[in-house]
Design a protein around this motif. Structure first.
Motif, PDB file in Angstrom:
ATOM      1  N   GLN A 154       0.703  -1.096   0.063  1.00 53.49           N
ATOM      2  CA  GLN A 154      -0.010  -0.187   0.090  1.00 53.49           C
ATOM      3  C   GLN A 154       0.926   1.112  -0.072  1.00 53.49           C
ATOM      4  O   GLN A 154       0.499   2.377  -0.688  1.00 53.49           O
ATOM      5  N   LEU A 155       1.914   1.119   0.629  1.00 51.50           N
ATOM      6  CA  LEU A 155       2.814   2.312   0.851  1.00 51.50           C
ATOM      7  C   LEU A 155       3.483   2.758  -0.651  1.00 51.50           C
ATOM      8  O   LEU A 155       3.470   3.786  -1.236  1.00 51.50           O
ATOM      9  N   MET A 156       3.796   1.330  -1.232  1.00 47.38           N
ATOM     10  CA  MET A 156       4.406   1.567  -2.715  1.00 47.38           C
ATOM     11  C   MET A 156       3.268   1.918  -3.530  1.00 47.38           C
ATOM     12  O   MET A 156       3.746   2.911  -4.428  1.00 47.38           O
ATOM     13  N   ALA A 157       2.072   1.670  -3.393  1.00 47.32           N
ATOM     14  CA  ALA A 157       1.050   2.183  -4.199  1.00 47.32           C
ATOM     15  C   ALA A 157       0.832   3.752  -4.098  1.00 47.32           C
ATOM     16  O   ALA A 157       0.690   4.469  -4.998  1.00 47.32           O
ATOM     17  N   ARG A 158       1.357   4.171  -3.004  1.00 43.61           N
ATOM     18  CA  ARG A 158       1.067   5.640  -2.597  1.00 43.61           C
ATOM     19  C   ARG A 158       2.107   6.535  -3.306  1.00 43.61           C
ATOM     20  O   ARG A 158       2.213   7.530  -4.148  1.00 43.61           O
ATOM     21  N   MET A 159       3.317   5.498  -3.102  1.00 47.82           N
ATOM     22  CA  MET A 159       4.720   6.285  -4.176  1.00 47.82           C
ATOM     23  C   MET A 159       4.420   6.318  -5.418  1.00 47.82           C
ATOM     24  O   MET A 159       4.659   7.106  -6.217  1.00 47.82           O
ATOM     25  N   VAL A 160       3.818   5.298  -6.063  1.00 51.84           N
ATOM     26  CA  VAL A 160       3.403   5.422  -7.415  1.00 51.84           C
ATOM     27  C   VAL A 160       2.436   6.421  -7.768  1.00 51.84           C
ATOM     28  O   VAL A 160       2.610   7.086  -8.976  1.00 51.84           O
ATOM     29  N   ALA A 195       1.936   9.241  -6.119  1.00 50.51           N
ATOM     30  CA  ALA A 195       3.064  10.500  -6.169  1.00 50.51           C
ATOM     31  C   ALA A 195       3.775  10.589  -7.326  1.00 50.51           C
ATOM     32  O   ALA A 195       3.680  11.666  -8.002  1.00 50.51           O
ATOM     33  N   ALA A 196       4.126   9.558  -8.040  1.00 54.99           N
ATOM     34  CA  ALA A 196       5.022   9.524  -9.198  1.00 54.99           C
ATOM     35  C   ALA A 196       4.394   9.965 -10.299  1.00 54.99           C
ATOM     36  O   ALA A 196       4.599  10.667 -11.378  1.00 54.99           O
ATOM     37  N   ARG A 197       3.114   9.430 -10.477  1.00 54.12           N
ATOM     38  CA  ARG A 197       2.008   9.806 -11.510  1.00 54.12           C
ATOM     39  C   ARG A 197       1.687  11.255 -11.434  1.00 54.12           C
ATOM     40  O   ARG A 197       1.713  12.082 -12.344  1.00 54.12           O
ATOM     41  N   ALA A 256       3.509  13.673 -10.249  1.00 53.18           N
ATOM     42  CA  ALA A 256       4.622  14.481 -10.535  1.00 53.18           C
ATOM     43  C   ALA A 256       4.907  14.590 -11.858  1.00 53.18           C
ATOM     44  O   ALA A 256       5.908  14.942 -12.401  1.00 53.18           O
ATOM     45  N   LEU A 273       6.198  11.711 -13.695  1.00 58.31           N
ATOM     46  CA  LEU A 273       7.104  10.931 -13.754  1.00 58.31           C
ATOM     47  C   LEU A 273       6.719   9.748 -14.724  1.00 58.31           C
ATOM     48  O   LEU A 273       7.532   9.269 -15.827  1.00 58.31           O
ATOM     49  N   ILE A 274       5.779   9.302 -14.593  1.00 53.25           N
ATOM     50  CA  ILE A 274       4.957   8.036 -15.321  1.00 53.25           C
ATOM     51  C   ILE A 274       3.537   8.261 -15.659  1.00 53.25           C
ATOM     52  O   ILE A 274       2.922   9.279 -15.125  1.00 53.25           O
TER      53      ILE A 274
END
Lengths: 109, 109
Positions: free
Chosen positions: A93-99, A101-103, A105, A107-108
């Motif tokens: 779930q933490l990783m999903a939040r990072m992803v 955030a990357a979206r 930003a 980035l992806i």
DNA sequence: TGGGCTATATCCACCGTGGATATAACCATT
DNA sequence: AATGGTTATATCCACGGTGGATATAGCCCA
């Protein structure tokens, strides 16, 4: 850094076990495959990580091997404990939040 | 482990910079906020990580501070290099694959 | 019976981390 | 103008995880 208590290698192992890779070597191949070859767990990191996860109560040895696979005396099977499932879920779930955030930003996609 | 060449802390810093957190302390707060408090970068890890990223050519110091913010002589501003953006994107995509795998394993919704 | 792959295990040097400590500038309040 | 809390950067040390090599051995096919 804190996250939960998982190292990157630890999370990869938990995810592989959650995905049905029952023993060490299968974990190794799973990680390599799911990452498109970008992540490789060498034997040192792999078996040490598994032992640490067992010591931390996130993984336990399972004496019921895969019934589909031919018997192989070398293999040691493992499965997630309840605590291990929770840790893997938290980390995912933490990783999903990072992803996300990357979206945000850009980035992806 | 391999991934690209980023540690977890390194990725968090790159993501924070990509999200517009221009200086060290802002990176620290961003990481804490975006992770819901689960990830904390202490000052040791934070500034050492930034310096390593600069040495590796993924981040560079920027001498144009945020025009919105009041001048603060202590702050040192940073931004991603082209290589840093690429590394952050690669790592975010890898993470997205892990999240997908976690979904397929039924770990998260 | 030989060779390549599967499988687990251990060792060492290296590097990143966590947390404490230090320093100092900023800002609001009194 | 002094005080105190927050912001901001920097460095240090002990600890622990990593990477990669090395070792051992069982599996399976030719």
């Amino acid at each position: 850094m804190v996250s939960i208590m998982l190292t990157a290698a630890g999370f990869h192992v938990l995810l592989a076990l959650a995905s049905g890779s029952g023993h060490g070597y299968a974990v190794m191949r799973f990680v390599e495959e799911v990452s498109g070859g970008a992540v490789r767990l060498g034997p040192g990191t792999l078996y040490r990580t598994i032992n640490r996860l067992v010591a931390d109560g996130l993984v336990e040895e399972s004496y019921e091997g895969d019934p589909e696979a031919p018997h192989d005396a070398r293999r040691r099977y493992y499965k997630l404990t309840v605590a291990g499932e929770r840790a893997a879920r938290d980390e995912a779930q933490l990783m999903a939040r990072m992803v996300t955030a990357a979206r945000e930003a850009g980035l992806i996609a």
